[in-house]
Design a protein around this motif. Structure first.
Motif, PDB file in Angstrom:
ATOM      1  N   PRO A  72      -8.788  58.455 -34.683  1.00  0.00           N
ATOM      2  CA  PRO A  72      -8.290  57.593 -33.606  1.00  0.00           C
ATOM      3  C   PRO A  72      -9.372  57.331 -32.574  1.00  0.00           C
ATOM      4  O   PRO A  72     -10.259  58.154 -32.354  1.00  0.00           O
ATOM      5  N   ASP A  73      -9.304  56.169 -31.962  1.00  0.00           N
ATOM      6  CA  ASP A  73     -10.204  55.824 -30.866  1.00  0.00           C
ATOM      7  C   ASP A  73      -9.492  56.216 -29.579  1.00  0.00           C
ATOM      8  O   ASP A  73      -8.603  55.507 -29.117  1.00  0.00           O
ATOM      9  N   VAL A  74      -9.863  57.366 -29.041  1.00  0.00           N
ATOM     10  CA  VAL A  74      -9.186  57.891 -27.858  1.00  0.00           C
ATOM     11  C   VAL A  74     -10.157  57.856 -26.702  1.00  0.00           C
ATOM     12  O   VAL A  74     -11.224  58.460 -26.754  1.00  0.00           O
ATOM     13  N   SER A  75      -9.784  57.121 -25.666  1.00  0.00           N
ATOM     14  CA  SER A  75     -10.580  57.127 -24.447  1.00  0.00           C
ATOM     15  C   SER A  75      -9.856  57.965 -23.399  1.00  0.00           C
ATOM     16  O   SER A  75      -8.640  58.091 -23.417  1.00  0.00           O
ATOM     17  N   GLY A  76     -10.591  58.548 -22.517  1.00  0.00           N
ATOM     18  CA  GLY A  76     -10.021  59.475 -21.532  1.00  0.00           C
ATOM     19  C   GLY A  76      -9.154  58.815 -20.479  1.00  0.00           C
ATOM     20  O   GLY A  76      -8.449  59.490 -19.747  1.00  0.00           O
ATOM     21  N   ASP A  77      -9.171  57.483 -20.367  1.00  0.00           N
ATOM     22  CA  ASP A  77      -8.416  56.817 -19.304  1.00  0.00           C
ATOM     23  C   ASP A  77      -7.009  56.413 -19.721  1.00  0.00           C
ATOM     24  O   ASP A  77      -6.306  55.767 -18.956  1.00  0.00           O
ATOM     25  N   GLU A  78      -6.565  56.814 -20.913  1.00  0.00           N
ATOM     26  CA  GLU A  78      -5.212  56.472 -21.338  1.00  0.00           C
ATOM     27  C   GLU A  78      -4.215  57.393 -20.641  1.00  0.00           C
ATOM     28  O   GLU A  78      -4.332  58.611 -20.714  1.00  0.00           O
ATOM     29  N   PRO A  79      -3.191  56.833 -19.974  1.00  0.00           N
ATOM     30  CA  PRO A  79      -2.247  57.666 -19.244  1.00  0.00           C
ATOM     31  C   PRO A  79      -1.355  58.505 -20.153  1.00  0.00           C
ATOM     32  O   PRO A  79      -1.181  59.680 -19.929  1.00  0.00           O
ATOM     33  N   ASP A  84       2.760  54.369 -25.805  1.00  0.00           N
ATOM     34  CA  ASP A  84       2.260  53.163 -26.450  1.00  0.00           C
ATOM     35  C   ASP A  84       2.486  53.152 -27.961  1.00  0.00           C
ATOM     36  O   ASP A  84       1.800  52.453 -28.686  1.00  0.00           O
ATOM     37  N   GLY A  85       3.456  53.910 -28.462  1.00  0.00           N
ATOM     38  CA  GLY A  85       3.787  53.897 -29.877  1.00  0.00           C
ATOM     39  C   GLY A  85       2.935  54.818 -30.720  1.00  0.00           C
ATOM     40  O   GLY A  85       2.833  54.645 -31.919  1.00  0.00           O
ATOM     41  N   THR A  86       2.317  55.809 -30.106  1.00  0.00           N
ATOM     42  CA  THR A  86       1.459  56.735 -30.833  1.00  0.00           C
ATOM     43  C   THR A  86       2.213  58.017 -31.130  1.00  0.00           C
ATOM     44  O   THR A  86       2.813  58.622 -30.256  1.00  0.00           O
ATOM     45  N   LEU A  87       2.168  58.441 -32.388  1.00  0.00           N
ATOM     46  CA  LEU A  87       2.755  59.700 -32.812  1.00  0.00           C
ATOM     47  C   LEU A  87       1.669  60.763 -32.739  1.00  0.00           C
ATOM     48  O   LEU A  87       0.610  60.610 -33.351  1.00  0.00           O
ATOM     49  N   THR A  88       1.898  61.822 -31.951  1.00  0.00           N
ATOM     50  CA  THR A  88       0.880  62.839 -31.755  1.00  0.00           C
ATOM     51  C   THR A  88       1.376  64.204 -32.189  1.00  0.00           C
ATOM     52  O   THR A  88       2.580  64.447 -32.294  1.00  0.00           O
ATOM     53  N   ASP A  89       0.430  65.096 -32.431  1.00  0.00           N
ATOM     54  CA  ASP A  89       0.703  66.502 -32.697  1.00  0.00           C
ATOM     55  C   ASP A  89      -0.274  67.296 -31.850  1.00  0.00           C
ATOM     56  O   ASP A  89      -1.490  67.218 -32.069  1.00  0.00           O
ATOM     57  N   ALA A  90       0.245  68.032 -30.883  1.00  0.00           N
ATOM     58  CA  ALA A  90      -0.569  68.818 -29.947  1.00  0.00           C
ATOM     59  C   ALA A  90      -1.611  67.942 -29.251  1.00  0.00           C
ATOM     60  O   ALA A  90      -2.748  68.343 -29.053  1.00  0.00           O
ATOM     61  N   GLY A  91      -1.224  66.724 -28.912  1.00  0.00           N
ATOM     62  CA  GLY A  91      -2.103  65.815 -28.198  1.00  0.00           C
ATOM     63  C   GLY A  91      -3.063  65.021 -29.067  1.00  0.00           C
ATOM     64  O   GLY A  91      -3.803  64.184 -28.574  1.00  0.00           O
ATOM     65  N   LEU A  94      -1.767  61.005 -34.618  1.00  0.00           N
ATOM     66  CA  LEU A  94      -1.669  60.975 -36.072  1.00  0.00           C
ATOM     67  C   LEU A  94      -1.474  59.553 -36.581  1.00  0.00           C
ATOM     68  O   LEU A  94      -1.933  59.211 -37.660  1.00  0.00           O
ATOM     69  N   ALA A  95      -0.760  58.736 -35.805  1.00  0.00           N
ATOM     70  CA  ALA A  95      -0.502  57.347 -36.173  1.00  0.00           C
ATOM     71  C   ALA A  95      -0.184  56.567 -34.907  1.00  0.00           C
ATOM     72  O   ALA A  95       0.245  57.136 -33.900  1.00  0.00           O
ATOM     73  N   ARG A  96      -0.383  55.257 -34.992  1.00  0.00           N
ATOM     74  CA  ARG A  96      -0.112  54.401 -33.833  1.00  0.00           C
ATOM     75  C   ARG A  96       0.563  53.125 -34.311  1.00  0.00           C
ATOM     76  O   ARG A  96       0.174  52.539 -35.315  1.00  0.00           O
ATOM     77  N   LEU A  97       1.587  52.715 -33.588  1.00  0.00           N
ATOM     78  CA  LEU A  97       2.253  51.442 -33.841  1.00  0.00           C
ATOM     79  C   LEU A  97       1.696  50.426 -32.852  1.00  0.00           C
ATOM     80  O   LEU A  97       1.866  50.570 -31.642  1.00  0.00           O
ATOM     81  N   VAL A  98       0.996  49.443 -33.385  1.00  0.00           N
ATOM     82  CA  VAL A  98       0.419  48.383 -32.553  1.00  0.00           C
ATOM     83  C   VAL A  98       1.357  47.194 -32.634  1.00  0.00           C
ATOM     84  O   VAL A  98       1.575  46.651 -33.722  1.00  0.00           O
ATOM     85  N   PRO A  99       1.947  46.790 -31.518  1.00  0.00           N
ATOM     86  CA  PRO A  99       2.904  45.679 -31.573  1.00  0.00           C
ATOM     87  C   PRO A  99       2.213  44.351 -31.881  1.00  0.00           C
ATOM     88  O   PRO A  99       1.012  44.198 -31.727  1.00  0.00           O
ATOM     89  N   ALA A 100       3.013  43.401 -32.323  1.00  0.00           N
ATOM     90  CA  ALA A 100       2.501  42.054 -32.584  1.00  0.00           C
ATOM     91  C   ALA A 100       2.007  41.458 -31.286  1.00  0.00           C
ATOM     92  O   ALA A 100       2.493  41.780 -30.199  1.00  0.00           O
ATOM     93  N   PHE A 116      -4.046  57.734 -39.070  1.00  0.00           N
ATOM     94  CA  PHE A 116      -5.364  58.311 -38.877  1.00  0.00           C
ATOM     95  C   PHE A 116      -5.578  59.413 -39.918  1.00  0.00           C
ATOM     96  O   PHE A 116      -4.936  60.456 -39.887  1.00  0.00           O
ATOM     97  N   ARG A 117      -6.495  59.154 -40.848  1.00  0.00           N
ATOM     98  CA  ARG A 117      -6.688  60.008 -42.022  1.00  0.00           C
ATOM     99  C   ARG A 117      -7.149  61.419 -41.682  1.00  0.00           C
ATOM    100  O   ARG A 117      -6.558  62.404 -42.134  1.00  0.00           O
TER     101      ARG A 117
END
Length: 157
Positions: A72-79, A84-91, A94-100, A116-117
């Protein structure tokens, strides 16, 4: 060997490995599963996990793309990743839903689920565990996209 000008000339050897046997071919023929890369095996796993979901929900998923990214492309400024549709495990995403939406050129884009493989592979103990995890993540993200409960996606009563 010296030339008439007194400089040393070296014979050029053809491009070979240090033992002179030449470049070696692939270890396995490309038709065998062992010849595929980890990324190719993961892509096949995602397609296999998506097949039963798509068979049941084909008409609802026509405007949805599935993609795989290594990390994943994770920048530190994301609140918040969850909002935003992201499925996480311990922060870790793992996957992200990007809307149309609309791209930079003004063209409409489809909604997209990005798996995210590397984070998924890191959480799996073996191939069967990875297959279950990919299926679970896909079910959660498709349910999120359709706005329904994940048990409905799997067809459980």
């Amino acid at each position: 060997m010296t030339s008439a000008s007194g400089r040393l000339r070296r014979r050029r050897r053809p491009n070979r490995d240090r033992h002179g046997r030449g470049l070696r071919g692939s270890l396995y023929p490309s038709t065998l599963p062992a010849a595929s890369t980890r990324a190719e095996r993961f892509d096949a796993l995602v397609l296999a996990a998506l097949e039963p979901i798509e068979a049941r929900w084909r008409t609802e998923l026509t405007k949805l793309d599935i993609a795989v990214d290594d990390v994943p492309d994770v920048s530190g400024d994301e609140p918040s990743l969850e909002s935003d549709g992201t499925l996480t495990d311990a922060g870790v995403p793992l996957a992200r839903l990007v809307p149309a939406g609309v791209d930079r050129r003004g063209m409409p884009t489809k909604a997209r689920i990005v798996l995210f493989r590397r984070p998924l592979e890191a959480r799996a103990r073996d191939g069967a565990d990875l297959a279950d995890l990919v299926h679970h993540v896909l079910v959660d993200q498709v349910a999120n996209y359709l706005g329904v409960d994940p048990t409905i996606i799997e067809g459980e009563p």
